[in-house]
Design an enzyme around this catalytic site. Structure first.
Site, short mmCIF file in Angstrom:
data_model
loop_
_atom_site.label_atom_id
_atom_site.label_comp_id
_atom_site.label_asym_id
_atom_site.label_seq_id
_atom_site.Cartn_x
_atom_site.Cartn_y
_atom_site.Cartn_z
N ILE A 111 0.82 -1.22 0.00
CA ILE A 111 0.00 0.00 0.00
C ILE A 111 0.85 1.27 0.00
CG2 ILE A 111 -2.04 -1.03 1.08
CD1 ILE A 111 -1.09 0.00 3.77
N GLY A 158 11.31 6.14 1.26
CA GLY A 158 12.75 6.10 1.08
C GLY A 158 13.42 5.13 2.02
N MET A 159 12.74 4.82 3.14
CA MET A 159 13.35 3.95 4.14
C MET A 159 12.67 2.59 4.22
SD MET A 159 14.06 4.82 8.17
CE MET A 159 12.34 4.92 8.61
N ASN A 176 8.99 -0.07 3.07
CA ASN A 176 7.79 -0.37 2.29
C ASN A 176 6.67 -0.73 3.26
OD1 ASN A 176 9.17 -0.04 -0.17
ND2 ASN A 176 9.89 -2.16 -0.11
N VAL A 177 5.45 -0.38 2.89
CA VAL A 177 4.30 -0.60 3.78
C VAL A 177 3.32 -1.54 3.09
CG1 VAL A 177 2.48 0.47 5.16
CG2 VAL A 177 4.60 1.72 4.71
N ASP A 209 9.52 16.11 10.74
CA ASP A 209 9.26 15.83 9.33
C ASP A 209 7.77 15.97 9.03
OD1 ASP A 209 9.90 15.18 6.72
OD2 ASP A 209 9.70 13.03 7.03
#
Length: 674
Positions: A18, A22-23, A25-26, A135
């Site tokens: 989904i 950059g760090m 994946n979900v 952020d």
């Protein structure tokens, strides 16, 4: 990329990806234990060997687990599997604020205020725990289908105690929302988050960010050099009070911004009020916006270097003496600043000491999975941790009273004295039995088997409940059971009671009627001929003897009409009877007058003779209704005559006839069939 169907830690079954960052994946996943959808954030494969990234990833989990707020995405679990770092968090079905703005712009001012109020509430909660997000941007703010807002991605959020003396050697966060002090390379503060909040509010009101550039550096320079463009230049209808919230939140000098998020919330809440309709425009000071400064580099330890300052030019002796004369009246002031400087150095040293002390007081969360709550509490206490919230839920894997999981999870590094939330098993998930009577067995059986129960069926007749419906159940409605350990017996109606049909052969009609009345059946009678069964007795029955039928059913009975008479046929036969003139009978007549005594005259008369000619005919006929010994017909003829003789004879028999003329037989036939 993780494959669909893979179960992380044997528990979180991947459904689909989904999001990508950059760090990490979900993925959307199904929690197989708690039976709910979750989001699983997995550190990217190419970054798993980077200790700084792993540390930052873990820091996100640690930072968020300390927060419990309806507008902050909840963290459920943290772990590592085959060197794969993952965070399990609340799944928010919806979109991010960036996409929401694009889709719904222009957004009504009141809706802007409502969304911003939720964001501010979440940030205020984080700041209350001394956590700076650093952020904040629309991409990290989720909006669910009901319009509720939740902040995510605390990947670079750091507690103030951990940032007192350290900074990373790169600019963090999205440059479009970066505060001027962060752009300079200075340490982020709570007011840095407030600046980012002001930029987010600007974007919701205008549909765009205030600064654009060809590179991240050019945008960063604009943040500390250029004033944020007034939102009323884009939309003059925006109330001045609402624009003032943007201007004050984005002031270049942090001291001119709101002192805290709560103050910004209060100001925003009345920004659409009519009482502030004529409010003057907030004008922040320009500070040093025109001065271009070099962002200082950071050493490997994160301490800002001071050797980048410009070197002083050498002075001659005269200049030195003049300087000494000028500085003599300020000896007290110089001494005062010396003490201030000494104090700053001491504070710096204390900060360094505190940072190392905090690092030294970090502990690792022990594995308390499958321990009893009492043993888990003891294990956490032994490791200088406290038990936080206790959540209880069902589990098919862990026994009642045992720990299902801890948050933060096993292996996580946390500060000494931190709280660890526990999820305790209440035993296997139970299913509440319902009232299944009068419901179709097939439907109920399918449902219960899907839930994991074992279903046994038995039949019982019923005069009131239709066949196939449930009469009774072995477990009462309302009782809660463990499906995998439960067998339920359902008694199903087979319909009305069954009857074994008697042999009704040779029964009379009345005897049959008496029988069906006695056993609760109905009967339909019919008749047929029989060469073997006497008239009035039963020839056959349907169903046959010995058959099992339900009470109230109908049977068919055939009664005998006796032997069947042979079939007959009727026809006429044309016969021409000839006339015989020789056998005709004649008849004549003569008449004379008496002679008188007179001799002189004599008279006489003579009559003419007439003759009638006939034949007398007698006919005898034999068929099913006539006998050859009886006269069928008599007649006289004077010429050839044709007669029609009717015959009715059985299929296996023949008729006959005799014709006499004047007593003499002239025609006969002893085998007349047609």
């Amino acid at each position: 990329m993780m494959e669909t169907g893979y179960a992380v830690n044997g528990r979180y079954q991947i459904i689909r990806p989904i999001g990508e960052g950059g760090m990490a994946n979900v993925y959307l996943a199904q929690d197989l234990i708690l039976d709910r959808q979750v989001a699983v954030k997995v550190l990217r494969l190419d970054l798993r060997n980077d200790p700084n990234t792993v540390r930052r990833f873990k820091r996100e989990a640690l930072a968020t687990t300390e927060l419990n707020h309806p507008n902050i995405v909840s963290i459920y679990d943290v772990g590592e599997e085959n060197s794969m770092q993952y965070i399990v968090m609340e799944y928010v079905k919806g979109t991010d604020l960036k996409k929401y703005i694009v889709k719904h712009f222009p957004i009504p001012y009141q809706r802007v205020v409502d969304i911003m109020t939720q964001i501010l509430s979440a940030v205020e909660n984080a700041h209350a725990h001394d956590i700076i997000h650093r952020d904040l941007k629309p991409q990290n703010i989720l909006v669910d289908e009901a319009g509720n807002v939740k902040i995510s991605d605390f990947g670079i959020a750091i507690a103030l105690s951990e940032t007192a003396m350290t900074q990373t050697n790169t600019l963090l966060g999205s440059v479009h929302y970066l505060s001027p002090e962060q752009a300079r390379g200075s340490m982020a503060t709570k007011r840095s988050d407030i600046y980012s909040l002001g930029i987010i509010l600007y974007e919701m009101l205008t549909g765009m960010v205030p600064f654009e550039g060809e590179s991240a550096v050019s945008i960063a320079i604009k943040h500390f050099q250029d004033a944020v463009p007034p939102v009323r230049d884009y939309d003059p209808r925006i109330p001045q009070a609402l624009e003032n919230v943007v201007l004050k939140a984005t002031a270049k000098d942090p001291d001119e911004r709101y002192s805290d998020v709560g103050q910004m919330t209060t100001d925003l809440s009345t920004s659409l009020s009519a009482s502030r309709a004529h409010e003057p425009k907030f004008v922040p000071s320009q500070g040093d916006m025109g001065e271009t400064k070099v962002i200082p580099a950071l050493d490997p330890e994160g301490i800002t270097r001071q050797n980048d300052a410009p070197e002083a030019k050498p002075k001659d002796e005269t200049e030195v003496k003049d300087d000494q004369k000028k500085k003599q009246p300020h000896k007290k002031s110089k001494r005062k600043w010396w003490f201030v400087g000494l104090g700053v150095v001491l504070l710096v040293m204390l900060g360094v000491f505190a940072a190392y002390a905090m690092q030294g007081s970090e502990v690792t969360v022990p594995d308390v999975t499958d321990m009893t709550q009492e043993n888990a509490t003891a294990a956490l206490t032994a490791d200088k941790l406290k038990v936080g919230k206790i959540q209880k839920t069902t589990s098919n894997k862990y026994s009642k009273g045992h720990v299902i999981l801890s948050t933060p999870g096993k292996g996580m590094h946390v500060k000494s004295g931190s709280t660890v939330d526990l999820t305790i098993s209440t035993g296997r998930k139970k299913y509440e039995i319902e009232d299944y009577t009068d419901k179709p067995f097939t439907d109920v059986s399918t449902l219960l088997k899907q839930k994991g129960l074992t279903v046994v069926r038995k039949y019982q007749s019923s005069r009131s409940v239709a066949s196939g419906l449930i009469l009774d159940q072995s477990i009462a409605a309302g009782e809660k059971v463990v499906p995998s350990k439960t067998t339920i017996t359902l008694t199903v109606s087979s319909g009305k009671p069954s009857i074994t049909l008697r042999n009704l052969s040779n029964y009379t009609k009345q005897a049959v009627q008496d029988y069906v009345d006695d056993v609760g059946l109905t009967v339909t009678f019919s008749e047929d001929y029989s060469n073997t069964i006497d008239e009035g007795l039963v020839i056959s029955q349907s169903p046959g003897s010995g058959a099992s039928i339900q009470e109230g059913a109908n049977i068919n009975v055939v009664l005998s009409k006796g032997k069947k008479a042979p079939a007959t046929k009727s026809f006429t036969k044309s016969i021409t009877i000839p006339f015989d003139n020789s056998l005709a009978t004649s008849q004549s007549s003569t008449s004379s007058s008496s002679e008188s005594g007179d001799s002189s005259s004599t008279s006489s008369s003579s009559s003419s003779t007439s003759t009638a000619t006939t034949n007398k005919i007698t006919i005898y006929l034999e068929d099913s209704t006539h006998s050859i010994t009886s006269v069928y017909k008599e007649m006289t003829i004077t010429a050839d005559t044709t007669v029609e003789l009717p015959f009715t004879i059985k299929a296996d028999q023949a008729g006959r006839f005799r014709i006499l003329r004047n007593g003499q037989e002239i025609l006969s036939d002893d085998h007349v069939t047609n």
